[in-house]
Write a protein that holds these residues in place. Structure first.
Motif, PDB file in Angstrom:
ATOM      1  N   VAL A   1       0.847  -1.191   0.000  1.00 17.97           N
ATOM      2  CA  VAL A   1       0.000   0.000   0.000  1.00 17.97           C
ATOM      3  C   VAL A   1       0.881   1.239   0.000  1.00 17.97           C
ATOM      4  CG1 VAL A   1      -1.673   1.332   1.343  1.00 17.97           C
ATOM      5  CG2 VAL A   1      -1.871  -1.156   1.219  1.00 17.97           C
ATOM      6  N   CYS A   2       0.489   2.250  -0.771  1.00 18.61           N
ATOM      7  CA  CYS A   2       1.132   3.557  -0.730  1.00 18.61           C
ATOM      8  C   CYS A   2       0.195   4.511  -0.003  1.00 18.61           C
ATOM      9  CB  CYS A   2       1.411   4.052  -2.137  1.00 18.61           C
ATOM     10  SG  CYS A   2       2.280   5.641  -2.188  1.00 18.61           S
ATOM     11  N   LEU A   3       0.656   5.037   1.124  1.00 19.29           N
ATOM     12  CA  LEU A   3      -0.154   5.910   1.967  1.00 19.29           C
ATOM     13  C   LEU A   3       0.503   7.281   2.064  1.00 19.29           C
ATOM     14  CD1 LEU A   3      -2.265   6.662   4.124  1.00 19.29           C
ATOM     15  CD2 LEU A   3      -0.877   5.416   5.791  1.00 19.29           C
ATOM     16  N   PHE A   4      -0.266   8.320   1.757  1.00 23.80           N
ATOM     17  CA  PHE A   4       0.225   9.694   1.847  1.00 23.80           C
ATOM     18  C   PHE A   4      -0.349  10.372   3.090  1.00 23.80           C
ATOM     19  CE2 PHE A   4       0.584   8.734  -2.650  1.00 23.80           C
ATOM     20  CZ  PHE A   4       1.811   9.277  -2.992  1.00 23.80           C
ATOM     21  N   LEU A   5       0.563  10.970   3.888  1.00 20.98           N
ATOM     22  CA  LEU A   5       0.165  11.775   5.035  1.00 20.98           C
ATOM     23  C   LEU A   5       0.467  13.243   4.739  1.00 20.98           C
ATOM     24  CD1 LEU A   5       1.525   9.585   8.006  1.00 20.98           C
ATOM     25  CD2 LEU A   5      -0.696   9.452   6.848  1.00 20.98           C
ATOM     26  N   ASN A   6       0.032  14.113   5.637  1.00 20.54           N
ATOM     27  CA  ASN A   6       0.114  15.552   5.368  1.00 20.54           C
ATOM     28  C   ASN A   6       1.352  16.189   5.992  1.00 20.54           C
ATOM     29  OD1 ASN A   6      -0.769  17.977   4.306  1.00 20.54           O
ATOM     30  ND2 ASN A   6      -1.897  18.546   6.153  1.00 20.54           N
ATOM     31  N   GLY A   7       2.515  15.554   5.769  1.00 19.85           N
ATOM     32  CA  GLY A   7       3.767  16.154   6.203  1.00 19.85           C
ATOM     33  C   GLY A   7       4.460  16.784   5.010  1.00 19.85           C
ATOM     34  N   GLU A   8       5.793  16.710   4.986  1.00 20.21           N
ATOM     35  CA  GLU A   8       6.545  17.245   3.857  1.00 20.21           C
ATOM     36  C   GLU A   8       6.266  16.395   2.629  1.00 20.21           C
ATOM     37  OE1 GLU A   8      11.118  18.635   2.824  1.00 20.21           O
ATOM     38  OE2 GLU A   8      10.788  16.996   4.232  1.00 20.21           O
ATOM     39  N   HIS A   9       5.846  17.029   1.543  1.00 14.21           N
ATOM     40  CA  HIS A   9       5.481  16.288   0.344  1.00 14.21           C
ATOM     41  C   HIS A   9       6.718  15.717  -0.338  1.00 14.21           C
ATOM     42  CE1 HIS A   9       1.562  17.834   0.990  1.00 14.21           C
ATOM     43  NE2 HIS A   9       1.811  19.065   0.567  1.00 14.21           N
ATOM     44  N   PRO A  10       6.614  14.526  -0.905  1.00 18.19           N
ATOM     45  CA  PRO A  10       7.768  13.964  -1.632  1.00 18.19           C
ATOM     46  C   PRO A  10       8.071  14.769  -2.887  1.00 18.19           C
ATOM     47  CG  PRO A  10       5.803  12.598  -1.941  1.00 18.19           C
ATOM     48  CD  PRO A  10       5.467  13.615  -0.884  1.00 18.19           C
ATOM     49  N   ARG A  11       9.362  14.988  -3.138  1.00 17.71           N
ATOM     50  CA  ARG A  11       9.766  15.728  -4.333  1.00 17.71           C
ATOM     51  C   ARG A  11       9.552  14.900  -5.594  1.00 17.71           C
ATOM     52  NH1 ARG A  11      14.768  16.645  -1.318  1.00 17.71           N
ATOM     53  NH2 ARG A  11      14.500  18.459   0.038  1.00 17.71           N
TER      54      ARG A  11
ATOM     55  N   PHE B   1       8.687   4.083   6.211  1.00 21.13           N
ATOM     56  CA  PHE B   1       8.515   5.507   5.931  1.00 21.13           C
ATOM     57  C   PHE B   1       9.541   5.970   4.896  1.00 21.13           C
ATOM     58  CE2 PHE B   1       7.077   4.903  10.320  1.00 21.13           C
ATOM     59  CZ  PHE B   1       5.845   5.563  10.317  1.00 21.13           C
ATOM     60  N   PHE B   2       9.089   6.792   3.962  1.00 21.81           N
ATOM     61  CA  PHE B   2       9.974   7.392   2.960  1.00 21.81           C
ATOM     62  C   PHE B   2       9.838   8.905   3.042  1.00 21.81           C
ATOM     63  CE2 PHE B   2       8.912   3.199   1.487  1.00 21.81           C
ATOM     64  CZ  PHE B   2      10.067   2.707   0.905  1.00 21.81           C
ATOM     65  N   ASP B   3      10.976   9.611   2.993  1.00 24.83           N
ATOM     66  CA  ASP B   3      10.937  11.068   2.899  1.00 24.83           C
ATOM     67  C   ASP B   3      11.951  11.523   1.860  1.00 24.83           C
ATOM     68  OD1 ASP B   3      13.424  11.005   4.171  1.00 24.83           O
ATOM     69  OD2 ASP B   3      12.632  11.637   6.111  1.00 24.83           O
ATOM     70  N   ASN B   4      12.203  12.805   1.783  1.00 25.73           N
ATOM     71  CA  ASN B   4      13.088  13.337   0.746  1.00 25.73           C
ATOM     72  C   ASN B   4      14.568  13.126   1.039  1.00 25.73           C
ATOM     73  OD1 ASN B   4      11.025  14.354  -0.980  1.00 25.73           O
ATOM     74  ND2 ASN B   4      10.718  16.057   0.443  1.00 25.73           N
ATOM     75  N   TYR B   5      14.876  12.424   2.115  1.00 25.87           N
ATOM     76  CA  TYR B   5      16.263  12.214   2.517  1.00 25.87           C
ATOM     77  C   TYR B   5      16.632  10.742   2.586  1.00 25.87           C
ATOM     78  CZ  TYR B   5      14.955  16.892   3.836  1.00 25.87           C
ATOM     79  OH  TYR B   5      14.446  18.181   3.795  1.00 25.87           O
ATOM     80  N   GLY B   6      15.638   9.878   2.686  1.00 31.90           N
ATOM     81  CA  GLY B   6      15.920   8.460   2.774  1.00 31.90           C
ATOM     82  C   GLY B   6      14.718   7.674   3.244  1.00 31.90           C
ATOM     83  N   VAL B   7      14.994   6.645   4.015  1.00 30.37           N
ATOM     84  CA  VAL B   7      13.956   5.730   4.483  1.00 30.37           C
ATOM     85  C   VAL B   7      14.178   5.451   5.964  1.00 30.37           C
ATOM     86  CG1 VAL B   7      15.336   3.730   3.780  1.00 30.37           C
ATOM     87  CG2 VAL B   7      12.866   3.482   4.048  1.00 30.37           C
ATOM     88  N   TYR B   8      13.099   5.200   6.692  1.00 29.98           N
ATOM     89  CA  TYR B   8      13.234   4.823   8.095  1.00 29.98           C
ATOM     90  C   TYR B   8      12.098   3.891   8.481  1.00 29.98           C
ATOM     91  CZ  TYR B   8      10.076   8.870   8.761  1.00 29.98           C
ATOM     92  OH  TYR B   8       9.046   9.777   8.671  1.00 29.98           O
ATOM     93  N   PHE B   9      12.369   3.069   9.496  1.00 33.05           N
ATOM     94  CA  PHE B   9      11.391   2.046   9.889  1.00 33.05           C
ATOM     95  C   PHE B   9      11.748   1.507  11.265  1.00 33.05           C
ATOM     96  CE2 PHE B   9      14.794   0.233   7.383  1.00 33.05           C
ATOM     97  CZ  PHE B   9      15.219  -0.854   8.129  1.00 33.05           C
ATOM     98  N   LEU B  10      10.753   0.908  11.901  1.00 30.25           N
ATOM     99  CA  LEU B  10      10.957   0.239  13.180  1.00 30.25           C
ATOM    100  C   LEU B  10      11.601  -1.108  12.883  1.00 30.25           C
ATOM    101  CD1 LEU B  10      10.380   0.635  16.230  1.00 30.25           C
ATOM    102  CD2 LEU B  10       8.228  -0.582  15.867  1.00 30.25           C
ATOM    103  N   ALA B  11      12.801  -1.322  13.399  1.00 28.89           N
ATOM    104  CA  ALA B  11      13.601  -2.474  12.997  1.00 28.89           C
ATOM    105  C   ALA B  11      13.164  -3.758  13.686  1.00 28.89           C
ATOM    106  CB  ALA B  11      15.076  -2.207  13.307  1.00 28.89           C
ATOM    107  N   ASP B  12      13.264  -4.861  12.943  1.00 33.69           N
ATOM    108  CA  ASP B  12      13.188  -6.180  13.558  1.00 33.69           C
ATOM    109  C   ASP B  12      14.466  -6.401  14.363  1.00 33.69           C
ATOM    110  OD1 ASP B  12      10.741  -6.756  12.331  1.00 33.69           O
ATOM    111  OD2 ASP B  12      11.735  -7.564  10.540  1.00 33.69           O
ATOM    112  N   THR B  13      14.483  -7.439  15.185  1.00 34.43           N
ATOM    113  CA  THR B  13      15.664  -7.689  16.013  1.00 34.43           C
ATOM    114  C   THR B  13      16.877  -8.110  15.180  1.00 34.43           C
ATOM    115  OG1 THR B  13      14.855  -9.936  16.435  1.00 34.43           O
ATOM    116  CG2 THR B  13      14.366  -8.244  18.094  1.00 34.43           C
ATOM    117  N   LYS B  14      16.638  -8.532  13.928  1.00 35.06           N
ATOM    118  CA  LYS B  14      17.746  -8.822  13.013  1.00 35.06           C
ATOM    119  C   LYS B  14      17.426  -8.191  11.668  1.00 35.06           C
ATOM    120  CE  LYS B  14      19.399 -13.126  15.101  1.00 35.06           C
ATOM    121  NZ  LYS B  14      19.723 -14.567  14.865  1.00 35.06           N
ATOM    122  N   VAL B  15      18.331  -7.343  11.187  1.00 38.76           N
ATOM    123  CA  VAL B  15      18.125  -6.635   9.925  1.00 38.76           C
ATOM    124  C   VAL B  15      19.380  -6.782   9.063  1.00 38.76           C
ATOM    125  CG1 VAL B  15      17.739  -4.392   8.839  1.00 38.76           C
ATOM    126  CG2 VAL B  15      16.582  -4.953  10.989  1.00 38.76           C
ATOM    127  N   LYS B  16      19.169  -7.088   7.782  1.00 41.37           N
ATOM    128  CA  LYS B  16      20.268  -7.152   6.810  1.00 41.37           C
ATOM    129  C   LYS B  16      19.846  -6.335   5.599  1.00 41.37           C
ATOM    130  CE  LYS B  16      23.299 -10.419   4.389  1.00 41.37           C
ATOM    131  NZ  LYS B  16      23.616 -11.863   4.172  1.00 41.37           N
TER     132      LYS B  16
END
Length: 201
Positions: free
Chosen positions: A6-16, A120-135
């Motif tokens: 799903v692509c969900l848009f919220l009302n923060g900084e708009h993607p460029r 989450f995606f923004d104009n600088y990169g990506v962020y997310f709540l990590a699992d206990t193991k991430v690669k």
């Protein structure tokens, strides 16, 4: 990309740059983000919210009125998506502008961590709540921040300039911001707690 995402848009900084919406099974937005979609000729499958941020309710898309003020519009639209059987959500516009909304969105992601995969995606990169193991791959040269929420224990990292070896991070005491990937593939694990990962280009 998984076609059930799903692509969900919220009302923060708009993607460029607009993501390729053809790759998503569902495109939706909170009411405050609808003006951005309309300006970019994006027709969502539905919009939802208390409609305090929109002047004209569209007739061409499904409108779901969620007036309950005990929950944020983000939380309420996640509930709708969960009820409709979606679990992998890409969120645009969660950061920027009013920072209390940004922190609130992180709080909401934490509440849904056992039911939904939220990225989450923004104009600088990506962020997310990590699992206990991430690669993660394709990271060489990128900024990597480990942000405990509020704490994470037993952290081990591979491929970062400043390595952690069975260490702890506590919000208000020690956090792992502005590290750097020195290898293309990085690995991060921790034993207990909750931690957001921010990967910036």
């Amino acid at each position: 990309m998984n076609t059930k995402q799903v692509c969900l848009f919220l009302n923060g900084e708009h993607p460029r740059s607009i993501p390729d919406l053809k790759n998503y099974k569902m495109v939706c937005a909170t009411d405050g983000a609808y003006s951005f979609l309309k300006a970019n000729n994006i027709v969502p499958h539905f919009i939802s919210g208390d409609f305090d941020s929109i002047t004209a309710i569209p007739k061409s898309v499904e409108v779901i009125h969620t007036p309950n003020q005990d929950f944020t519009d983000f939380d309420k639209i996640l509930q709708i998506l969960f009820d409709r059987g979606f679990s992998d959500i890409h969120v645009y516009g969660a950061s920027g502008q009013e920072q209390d909304h940004f922190l609130g969105n992180l709080h909401t992601a934490l509440q849904w961590q056992n039911k939904l995969k939220i990225t989450f995606f923004d104009n600088y990169g990506v962020y997310f709540l990590a699992d206990t193991k991430v690669k993660l791959s394709n990271c060489l040269g990128k900024r990597v921040s480990l942000f405990p929420f509020p704490k994470a224990m037993g952290i081990v990292t591979k491929g970062l300039e400043y390595a952690l070896n069975d260490e702890a991070l506590f919000f208000g005491r020690r956090i792992g911001t502005r590290n750097k990937a020195v290898e293309d593939t990085i690995e991060i694990s921790f034993k207990t707690g909750d931690m957001f990962l921010f990967i910036n280009d």
